[in-house]
Design an enzyme around this catalytic site. Sequence first.
Site: not given
Ligand code: R5P
Length: 303
Positions: A38, A128, A190, A222
Amino acid sequence: MKLSIISGTANPNLAKAVASSLGVPLAVSKLERFPDNELYVQIDEDMGEHDVFLIQPTSPPATEYLFELLLLADACRRNGARRVTAVIPYFGYARQGRRVGKGEPLAARLVPDLLSWRIDRLITVDLHNPAIEGFFNLPFEHLSAVQVLAEAVRPELMRESVLVAPDLGAVKLAQRYADILDLPVAYAEKVRLSGREVKIRQLIGQIENRSPVLVDDIISTGNTMISTIEQLLNRGCKPHISVVASHGLFVEEALEKFSGFPIDKIIVTDSVRRDDIIAFLPLEAVTIKDILAETIKRLHCLS
Ligand code: R5P
Protein backbone atom coordinates in the site's frame (compact mmCIF):
# COMPACT_ATOMS: atom_id res chain seq x y z
CA MET A 1 -3.38 33.01 0.76
CA LYS A 2 0.15 31.63 0.48
CA LEU A 3 1.15 29.82 -2.71
CA SER A 4 2.44 26.24 -2.28
CA ILE A 5 3.82 24.07 -5.06
CA ILE A 6 3.95 20.40 -4.18
CA SER A 7 5.38 17.63 -6.31
CA GLY A 8 4.31 14.04 -6.45
CA THR A 9 6.84 11.48 -7.59
CA ALA A 10 5.78 11.35 -11.26
CA ASN A 11 7.77 14.33 -12.55
CA PRO A 12 9.73 16.14 -9.81
CA ASN A 13 12.06 17.80 -12.32
CA LEU A 14 9.19 19.59 -14.05
CA ALA A 15 7.70 20.54 -10.67
CA LYS A 16 11.09 21.92 -9.55
CA ALA A 17 11.37 23.97 -12.74
CA VAL A 18 7.83 25.38 -12.29
CA ALA A 19 8.49 26.29 -8.64
CA SER A 20 11.75 27.97 -9.58
CA SER A 21 10.02 29.98 -12.35
CA LEU A 22 7.55 31.15 -9.72
CA GLY A 23 10.31 31.87 -7.21
CA VAL A 24 8.81 29.65 -4.51
CA PRO A 25 10.37 26.64 -2.79
CA LEU A 26 9.09 23.26 -3.87
CA ALA A 27 7.55 21.02 -1.25
CA VAL A 28 8.34 17.46 -2.14
CA SER A 29 6.17 14.60 -1.04
CA LYS A 30 7.59 11.53 0.60
CA LEU A 31 6.37 8.26 -0.78
CA GLU A 32 6.83 4.92 0.89
CA ARG A 33 5.25 1.53 0.69
CA PHE A 34 3.92 -0.63 3.46
CA PRO A 35 5.02 -4.29 3.41
CA ASP A 36 1.72 -5.15 1.71
CA ASN A 37 2.55 -2.61 -1.04
CA GLU A 38 0.00 0.00 0.00
CA LEU A 39 1.13 3.56 -0.72
CA TYR A 40 1.99 5.98 2.06
CA VAL A 41 2.54 9.66 1.28
CA GLN A 42 3.52 12.58 3.44
CA ILE A 43 4.03 16.24 2.56
CA ASP A 44 6.83 18.09 4.23
CA GLU A 45 5.04 21.45 4.36
CA ASP A 46 2.62 23.36 6.55
CA MET A 47 -0.53 23.85 4.44
CA GLY A 48 -2.72 25.97 6.70
CA GLU A 49 -4.84 28.29 4.49
CA HIS A 50 -2.50 27.70 1.52
CA ASP A 51 -3.37 27.85 -2.16
CA VAL A 52 -1.86 24.49 -3.11
CA PHE A 53 -0.86 23.36 -6.62
CA LEU A 54 -0.08 19.64 -6.79
CA ILE A 55 2.03 18.74 -9.83
CA GLN A 56 1.62 15.14 -10.92
CA PRO A 57 1.19 13.82 -14.47
CA THR A 58 -0.74 10.57 -14.55
CA SER A 59 1.72 8.97 -16.95
CA PRO A 60 2.67 5.29 -16.71
CA PRO A 61 2.17 3.73 -14.24
CA ALA A 62 -1.02 5.81 -14.52
CA THR A 63 -2.99 4.08 -11.78
CA GLU A 64 -0.16 4.43 -9.26
CA TYR A 65 0.38 8.11 -10.00
CA LEU A 66 -3.35 8.83 -10.02
CA PHE A 67 -3.81 7.24 -6.62
CA GLU A 68 -0.75 9.02 -5.26
CA LEU A 69 -2.28 12.30 -6.46
CA LEU A 70 -5.54 11.50 -4.67
CA LEU A 71 -3.64 10.73 -1.46
CA LEU A 72 -1.67 13.98 -1.76
CA ALA A 73 -4.85 15.99 -2.35
CA ASP A 74 -6.44 14.35 0.69
CA ALA A 75 -3.35 15.14 2.79
CA CYS A 76 -3.56 18.80 1.70
CA ARG A 77 -7.25 19.04 2.60
CA ARG A 78 -6.80 17.44 6.00
CA ASN A 79 -3.90 19.76 6.75
CA GLY A 80 -5.90 22.90 6.20
CA ALA A 81 -5.22 23.90 2.57
CA ARG A 82 -7.72 26.55 1.48
CA ARG A 83 -7.73 25.38 -2.14
CA VAL A 84 -6.17 22.42 -3.97
CA THR A 85 -5.44 22.56 -7.69
CA ALA A 86 -4.24 19.44 -9.46
CA VAL A 87 -1.72 20.21 -12.19
CA ILE A 88 -1.80 17.12 -14.41
CA PRO A 89 0.43 17.94 -17.41
CA TYR A 90 -0.31 14.55 -18.96
CA PHE A 91 -3.82 13.32 -18.19
CA GLY A 92 -3.89 9.51 -18.25
CA TYR A 93 -6.94 7.36 -18.99
CA ALA A 94 -8.12 10.04 -21.46
CA ARG A 95 -8.07 7.60 -24.36
CA GLN A 96 -10.83 5.54 -22.74
CA GLY A 97 -13.40 8.24 -23.40
CA ARG A 98 -16.04 6.19 -25.18
CA ARG A 99 -17.35 2.69 -24.86
CA VAL A 100 -16.47 0.65 -27.92
CA GLY A 101 -17.67 -2.74 -26.75
CA LYS A 102 -20.25 -4.14 -24.38
CA GLY A 103 -19.20 -4.43 -20.74
CA GLU A 104 -16.62 -1.64 -20.84
CA PRO A 105 -16.33 1.17 -18.28
CA LEU A 106 -15.94 4.84 -19.16
CA ALA A 107 -12.55 5.49 -17.54
CA ALA A 108 -12.20 9.03 -18.88
CA ARG A 109 -15.40 9.88 -16.99
CA LEU A 110 -14.56 7.95 -13.82
CA VAL A 111 -11.21 9.71 -13.29
CA PRO A 112 -12.78 13.21 -13.21
CA ASP A 113 -15.33 11.88 -10.70
CA LEU A 114 -12.55 10.53 -8.46
CA LEU A 115 -10.51 13.72 -8.68
CA SER A 116 -13.53 15.91 -8.00
CA TRP A 117 -13.85 14.37 -4.53
CA ARG A 118 -10.58 15.94 -3.42
CA ILE A 119 -9.54 18.79 -5.72
CA ASP A 120 -11.04 22.22 -6.39
CA ARG A 121 -9.58 22.92 -9.79
CA LEU A 122 -7.56 21.30 -12.56
CA ILE A 123 -4.83 22.38 -14.95
CA THR A 124 -3.86 20.09 -17.81
CA VAL A 125 -2.10 20.22 -21.17
CA ASP A 126 -3.21 18.95 -24.60
CA LEU A 127 -5.84 16.46 -23.51
CA HIS A 128 -6.27 13.51 -25.83
CA ASN A 129 -9.93 14.42 -26.10
CA PRO A 130 -10.83 18.05 -25.25
CA ALA A 131 -14.43 16.94 -24.61
CA ILE A 132 -13.21 15.48 -21.29
CA GLU A 133 -13.44 19.02 -19.93
CA GLY A 134 -17.20 18.47 -19.94
CA PHE A 135 -16.74 15.57 -17.49
CA PHE A 136 -15.58 17.99 -14.78
CA ASN A 137 -17.84 20.23 -12.76
CA LEU A 138 -14.77 22.09 -11.53
CA PRO A 139 -12.91 25.11 -12.92
CA PHE A 140 -10.67 23.69 -15.60
CA GLU A 141 -7.67 25.15 -17.45
CA HIS A 142 -6.86 23.29 -20.65
CA LEU A 143 -3.47 24.54 -21.83
CA SER A 144 -1.67 23.76 -25.05
CA ALA A 145 1.96 23.09 -25.92
CA VAL A 146 1.31 23.38 -29.66
CA GLN A 147 2.88 26.83 -29.97
CA VAL A 148 6.14 25.84 -28.20
CA LEU A 149 6.32 22.57 -30.12
CA ALA A 150 5.71 24.32 -33.44
CA GLU A 151 8.52 26.77 -32.70
CA ALA A 152 10.81 23.87 -31.77
CA VAL A 153 10.20 22.10 -35.08
CA ARG A 154 10.39 25.26 -37.22
CA PRO A 155 14.20 25.04 -37.74
CA GLU A 156 13.72 21.54 -39.21
CA LEU A 157 11.25 22.68 -41.86
CA MET A 158 12.02 22.64 -45.56
CA ARG A 159 10.28 24.27 -48.47
CA GLU A 160 8.48 21.01 -49.26
CA SER A 161 7.51 20.07 -45.70
CA VAL A 162 4.04 18.68 -45.08
CA LEU A 163 2.30 18.12 -41.76
CA VAL A 164 0.95 14.61 -41.32
CA ALA A 165 -1.80 13.60 -38.89
CA PRO A 166 -1.19 9.88 -38.24
CA ASP A 167 -4.90 9.30 -37.59
CA LEU A 168 -8.17 11.10 -38.07
CA GLY A 169 -8.22 12.10 -34.39
CA ALA A 170 -5.07 14.17 -34.97
CA VAL A 171 -6.38 16.15 -37.97
CA LYS A 172 -7.59 19.13 -35.91
CA LEU A 173 -4.27 19.17 -34.05
CA ALA A 174 -2.37 19.12 -37.37
CA GLN A 175 -4.50 22.04 -38.57
CA ARG A 176 -3.44 24.03 -35.49
CA TYR A 177 0.21 23.39 -36.40
CA ALA A 178 -0.60 24.30 -40.01
CA ASP A 179 -1.98 27.67 -38.93
CA ILE A 180 1.24 28.46 -37.07
CA LEU A 181 3.72 27.00 -39.57
CA ASP A 182 1.80 27.74 -42.78
CA LEU A 183 2.14 24.21 -44.16
CA PRO A 184 -0.25 21.87 -45.96
CA VAL A 185 -1.74 18.89 -44.09
CA ALA A 186 -1.93 15.24 -45.13
CA TYR A 187 -3.43 12.54 -43.00
CA ALA A 188 -3.51 8.81 -42.44
CA GLU A 189 -6.52 6.63 -41.95
CA LYS A 190 -5.55 4.41 -39.04
CA VAL A 191 -7.35 1.37 -37.73
CA ARG A 192 -6.49 0.26 -34.20
CA LEU A 193 -6.42 -3.53 -34.05
CA SER A 194 -5.40 -3.73 -30.37
CA GLY A 195 -3.61 -1.66 -27.72
CA ARG A 196 -0.35 -2.44 -29.49
CA GLU A 197 -1.30 -2.97 -33.12
CA VAL A 198 -2.41 -0.43 -35.67
CA LYS A 199 -2.84 -0.53 -39.42
CA ILE A 200 -2.67 2.42 -41.80
CA ARG A 201 -5.38 1.93 -44.41
CA GLN A 202 -4.47 4.85 -46.61
CA LEU A 203 -2.68 8.17 -46.74
CA ILE A 204 -4.58 11.15 -48.01
CA GLY A 205 -2.75 14.21 -49.35
CA GLN A 206 0.43 15.16 -51.21
CA ILE A 207 3.29 13.03 -49.88
CA GLU A 208 5.66 12.32 -52.76
CA ASN A 209 8.97 14.24 -52.58
CA ARG A 210 7.80 16.02 -49.46
CA SER A 211 9.40 16.06 -46.00
CA PRO A 212 6.82 14.89 -43.47
CA VAL A 213 6.34 16.38 -40.02
CA LEU A 214 4.14 13.96 -38.10
CA VAL A 215 2.13 15.47 -35.27
CA ASP A 216 0.08 13.72 -32.59
CA ASP A 217 -0.90 14.26 -28.97
CA ILE A 218 0.68 11.09 -27.56
CA ILE A 219 3.43 8.66 -28.49
CA SER A 220 2.91 5.52 -26.45
CA THR A 221 4.22 2.31 -28.07
CA GLY A 222 5.29 4.38 -31.08
CA ASN A 223 3.41 2.01 -33.40
CA THR A 224 1.08 4.71 -34.77
CA MET A 225 4.05 6.86 -35.79
CA ILE A 226 6.15 3.96 -37.11
CA SER A 227 3.31 2.50 -39.22
CA THR A 228 2.62 5.93 -40.69
CA ILE A 229 6.33 6.52 -41.41
CA GLU A 230 6.54 3.17 -43.24
CA GLN A 231 3.59 4.14 -45.43
CA LEU A 232 5.00 7.62 -46.06
CA LEU A 233 8.30 6.12 -47.24
CA ASN A 234 6.39 3.66 -49.46
CA ARG A 235 4.58 6.61 -50.95
CA GLY A 236 7.88 8.30 -51.86
CA CYS A 237 8.30 10.97 -49.20
CA LYS A 238 11.77 12.46 -48.72
CA PRO A 239 13.99 10.73 -46.14
CA HIS A 240 13.76 13.77 -43.87
CA ILE A 241 11.11 13.10 -41.27
CA SER A 242 10.29 14.93 -38.06
CA VAL A 243 8.00 13.66 -35.33
CA VAL A 244 6.25 15.95 -32.84
CA ALA A 245 3.96 15.04 -29.94
CA SER A 246 2.81 16.76 -26.77
CA HIS A 247 3.33 13.73 -24.56
CA GLY A 248 6.12 11.20 -25.02
CA LEU A 249 5.18 8.15 -22.99
CA PHE A 250 7.53 5.91 -24.99
CA VAL A 251 6.44 2.61 -23.45
CA GLU A 252 7.85 -0.79 -24.36
CA GLU A 253 11.05 0.46 -26.02
CA ALA A 254 9.08 2.73 -28.30
CA LEU A 255 12.07 4.99 -28.90
CA GLU A 256 14.24 2.17 -30.18
CA LYS A 257 11.68 1.52 -32.93
CA PHE A 258 12.48 4.88 -34.51
CA SER A 259 16.17 4.09 -34.87
CA GLY A 260 16.02 2.42 -38.30
CA PHE A 261 14.23 5.33 -39.97
CA PRO A 262 15.44 8.62 -41.48
CA ILE A 263 14.28 10.77 -38.57
CA ASP A 264 15.76 14.26 -38.28
CA LYS A 265 14.07 15.08 -34.98
CA ILE A 266 11.63 13.71 -32.41
CA ILE A 267 10.21 16.53 -30.33
CA VAL A 268 8.02 16.11 -27.25
CA THR A 269 7.45 18.17 -24.10
CA ASP A 270 8.69 17.41 -20.60
CA SER A 271 5.13 16.62 -19.43
CA VAL A 272 6.33 13.05 -18.82
CA ARG A 273 9.58 12.32 -17.04
CA ARG A 274 12.39 10.62 -18.98
CA ASP A 275 15.34 9.29 -17.05
CA ASP A 276 17.15 7.36 -19.75
CA ILE A 277 19.36 9.08 -22.28
CA ILE A 278 18.92 7.76 -25.80
CA ALA A 279 22.17 8.81 -27.41
CA PHE A 280 21.42 7.39 -30.86
CA LEU A 281 18.20 9.38 -31.42
CA PRO A 282 17.70 13.09 -32.12
CA LEU A 283 15.22 13.43 -29.27
CA GLU A 284 14.39 16.85 -27.85
CA ALA A 285 12.09 17.67 -24.92
CA VAL A 286 10.83 21.25 -24.89
CA THR A 287 9.75 22.48 -21.52
CA ILE A 288 6.22 23.48 -20.57
CA LYS A 289 7.38 24.95 -17.25
CA ASP A 290 6.62 28.53 -18.31
CA ILE A 291 3.15 27.67 -19.60
CA LEU A 292 2.34 26.02 -16.27
CA ALA A 293 4.02 28.70 -14.14
CA GLU A 294 2.18 31.56 -15.89
CA THR A 295 -1.15 29.82 -15.42
CA ILE A 296 -0.48 29.08 -11.74
CA LYS A 297 0.55 32.70 -11.20
CA ARG A 298 -2.56 34.02 -12.94
CA LEU A 299 -4.93 31.74 -11.01
CA HIS A 300 -3.21 32.45 -7.70
CA CYS A 301 -3.29 36.23 -8.25
CA LEU A 302 -6.98 36.07 -9.14
CA SER A 303 -7.80 34.64 -5.72
C1 R5P B 1 -4.62 7.87 -30.22
O1 R5P B 1 -5.63 8.17 -30.82
C2 R5P B 1 -3.55 8.87 -29.91
O2 R5P B 1 -3.79 10.11 -30.47
C3 R5P B 1 -2.19 8.35 -30.35
O3 R5P B 1 -2.20 8.23 -31.75
C4 R5P B 1 -1.91 7.02 -29.74
O4 R5P B 1 -2.15 7.05 -28.38
C5 R5P B 1 -0.48 6.60 -29.98
O5 R5P B 1 -0.28 5.33 -29.45
P1 R5P B 1 0.88 4.41 -29.94
O6 R5P B 1 2.16 5.20 -29.89
O7 R5P B 1 0.88 3.26 -28.97
O8 R5P B 1 0.55 3.95 -31.31
